[in-house]
Design an enzyme around this catalytic site. Structure first.
Site, PDB file in Angstrom:
ATOM      1  N   SER A  12       0.841  -1.207   0.000  1.00  0.00           N
ATOM      2  CA  SER A  12       0.000   0.000   0.000  1.00  0.00           C
ATOM      3  C   SER A  12       0.878   1.259   0.000  1.00  0.00           C
ATOM      4  O   SER A  12       0.484   2.289  -0.555  1.00  0.00           O
ATOM      5  CB  SER A  12      -0.964   0.004   1.191  1.00  0.00           C
ATOM      6  OG  SER A  12      -0.264   0.087   2.405  1.00  0.00           O
ATOM      7  N   MET A  93      10.600  -6.784   4.540  1.00  0.00           N
ATOM      8  CA  MET A  93      10.636  -7.420   5.855  1.00  0.00           C
ATOM      9  C   MET A  93      11.899  -8.214   6.177  1.00  0.00           C
ATOM     10  O   MET A  93      11.959  -8.874   7.204  1.00  0.00           O
ATOM     11  CB  MET A  93       9.392  -8.312   6.043  1.00  0.00           C
ATOM     12  CG  MET A  93       8.072  -7.563   5.952  1.00  0.00           C
ATOM     13  SD  MET A  93       8.003  -6.079   7.012  1.00  0.00           S
ATOM     14  CE  MET A  93       7.877  -6.873   8.617  1.00  0.00           C
ATOM     15  N   ILE A  95      15.998  -8.231   7.091  1.00  0.00           N
ATOM     16  CA  ILE A  95      17.040  -7.334   7.592  1.00  0.00           C
ATOM     17  C   ILE A  95      18.239  -7.436   6.654  1.00  0.00           C
ATOM     18  O   ILE A  95      18.733  -8.527   6.365  1.00  0.00           O
ATOM     19  CB  ILE A  95      17.417  -7.706   9.039  1.00  0.00           C
ATOM     20  CG1 ILE A  95      16.201  -7.452   9.942  1.00  0.00           C
ATOM     21  CG2 ILE A  95      18.619  -6.881   9.502  1.00  0.00           C
ATOM     22  CD1 ILE A  95      16.361  -7.956  11.345  1.00  0.00           C
ATOM     23  N   HIS A 112       8.990   3.124   8.921  1.00  0.00           N
ATOM     24  CA  HIS A 112       8.793   2.323  10.132  1.00  0.00           C
ATOM     25  C   HIS A 112       7.619   2.887  10.935  1.00  0.00           C
ATOM     26  O   HIS A 112       7.551   4.102  11.152  1.00  0.00           O
ATOM     27  CB  HIS A 112      10.083   2.338  10.960  1.00  0.00           C
ATOM     28  CG  HIS A 112       9.990   1.522  12.206  1.00  0.00           C
ATOM     29  ND1 HIS A 112       9.778   0.159  12.193  1.00  0.00           N
ATOM     30  CD2 HIS A 112      10.082   1.866  13.515  1.00  0.00           C
ATOM     31  CE1 HIS A 112       9.744  -0.288  13.427  1.00  0.00           C
ATOM     32  NE2 HIS A 112       9.929   0.728  14.251  1.00  0.00           N
TER      33      HIS A 112
HETATM   34  C1  GRF Z   1       4.036  -0.659   6.890  1.00  0.00           C
HETATM   35  O1  GRF Z   1       3.302  -0.544   8.084  1.00  0.00           O
HETATM   36  C2  GRF Z   1       5.482  -0.306   7.127  1.00  0.00           C
HETATM   37  O2  GRF Z   1       5.658   0.709   8.058  1.00  0.00           O
HETATM   38  C3  GRF Z   1       6.022  -1.604   7.658  1.00  0.00           C
HETATM   39  O3  GRF Z   1       5.386  -2.597   6.889  1.00  0.00           O
HETATM   40  C4  GRF Z   1       4.110  -2.119   6.454  1.00  0.00           C
HETATM   41  C5  GRF Z   1       4.043  -2.288   4.959  1.00  0.00           C
HETATM   42  O4  GRF Z   1       2.763  -2.099   4.432  1.00  0.00           O
HETATM   43  N1  GRF Z   1       7.465  -1.608   7.602  1.00  0.00           N
HETATM   44  P1  GRF Z   1       2.525  -2.094   2.853  1.00  0.00           P
HETATM   45  O5  GRF Z   1       3.130  -3.379   2.297  1.00  0.00           O
HETATM   46  O6  GRF Z   1       3.203  -0.881   2.281  1.00  0.00           O
HETATM   47  O7  GRF Z   1       1.048  -2.045   2.670  1.00  0.00           O
END
Ligand code: GRF
Length: 197
Positions: A12, A93, A95, A112
């Site tokens: 998103s 996701m 590291i 974040h």
């Molecule tokens: C977001 O809340 C971002 O802060 C975190 O992972 C989520 C990703 O959401 N690191 P999307 O895939 O951009 O919808």
């Protein structure tokens, strides 16, 4: 200016960047989206807007008998091949290794869902919500920051406080945070592209 976006899931925030570019608000072009998962819905969002994609999974690399270091090297090669001015981790996701971080240093930014120095690492929204239920906090936030080797510790570019309200469900809080993210990330990207990166 050339932007590469790294994702792992829904995308998103990638969508918010795509919309910002298409509306002419972000002075750049998303030249590539790279996902750490073949199932990421963000891949479809990219394809829907004619943006080229790559998938590089850790499992796939390991299946070839290679290591996590090799994953980082392959990812760095993929990113570098697109000659990016800016590399955005938007819900990525995994590291990344210090070598990867060093390779892109000031060009690498992350989103974040917490305020600088507050809640580092995964599940930051859930953790904030639990502390709210325990009466230990009434707010959390969102930040976009430069990436350094320590997770979620780099210098903030923009951040915004998000209040947690009485009666909020976890979903209410998630929705409020995501809405802030979708405004903050395009703003931070624009700010950096307009500065002399
Ligand atoms: C977001 O809340 C971002 O802060 C975190 O992972 C989520 C990703 O959401 N690191 P999307 O895939 O951009 O919808």
């Amino acid at each position: 200016k050339r932007i590469v976006v790294l994702i792992s899931g829904n995308g998103s925030n990638l969508q918010a960047l795509i919309d910002g570019v298409e509306a002419g608000n972000i002075p750049g072009k998303i030249v590539r989206v790279i996902s750490s998962s073949e199932k990421a819905y963000g891949l479809e969002r990219a394809r829907n807007h004619g943006i080229a994609t790559d998938v590089l999974t850790l499992a796939g690399v390991k299946r070839q008998g290679l290591s996590r270091d090799d994953y980082n090297l392959k990812l760095a090669d993929l990113v570098r091949a697109n000659e990016p001015d800016l590399v955005v981790l938007a819900g990525f996701m995994l590291i990344l290794s210090p070598e990867f971080v060093d390779a892109f240093s000031r060009k690498l930014i992350n989103l974040h869902p917490a305020l600088p120095g507050d809640i580092e690492g995964a599940h930051a929204i859930d953790r904030a919500y639990e502390e709210f239920l325990a009466g230990k906090r009434d707010h959390t936030g969102v930040m976009v920051h430069h990436v350094v080797a320590q997770v979620d510790r780099g210098e903030p570019i923009l951040s915004e406080k998000v209040m947690i309200q009485k009666g909020d469900t976890l979903e209410d809080l998630e929705n409020r945070i995501h809405a802030v993210e979708h405004l903050l990330l395009p703003k931070a990207v624009t700010k950096l592209l307009e500065s002399n990166l």
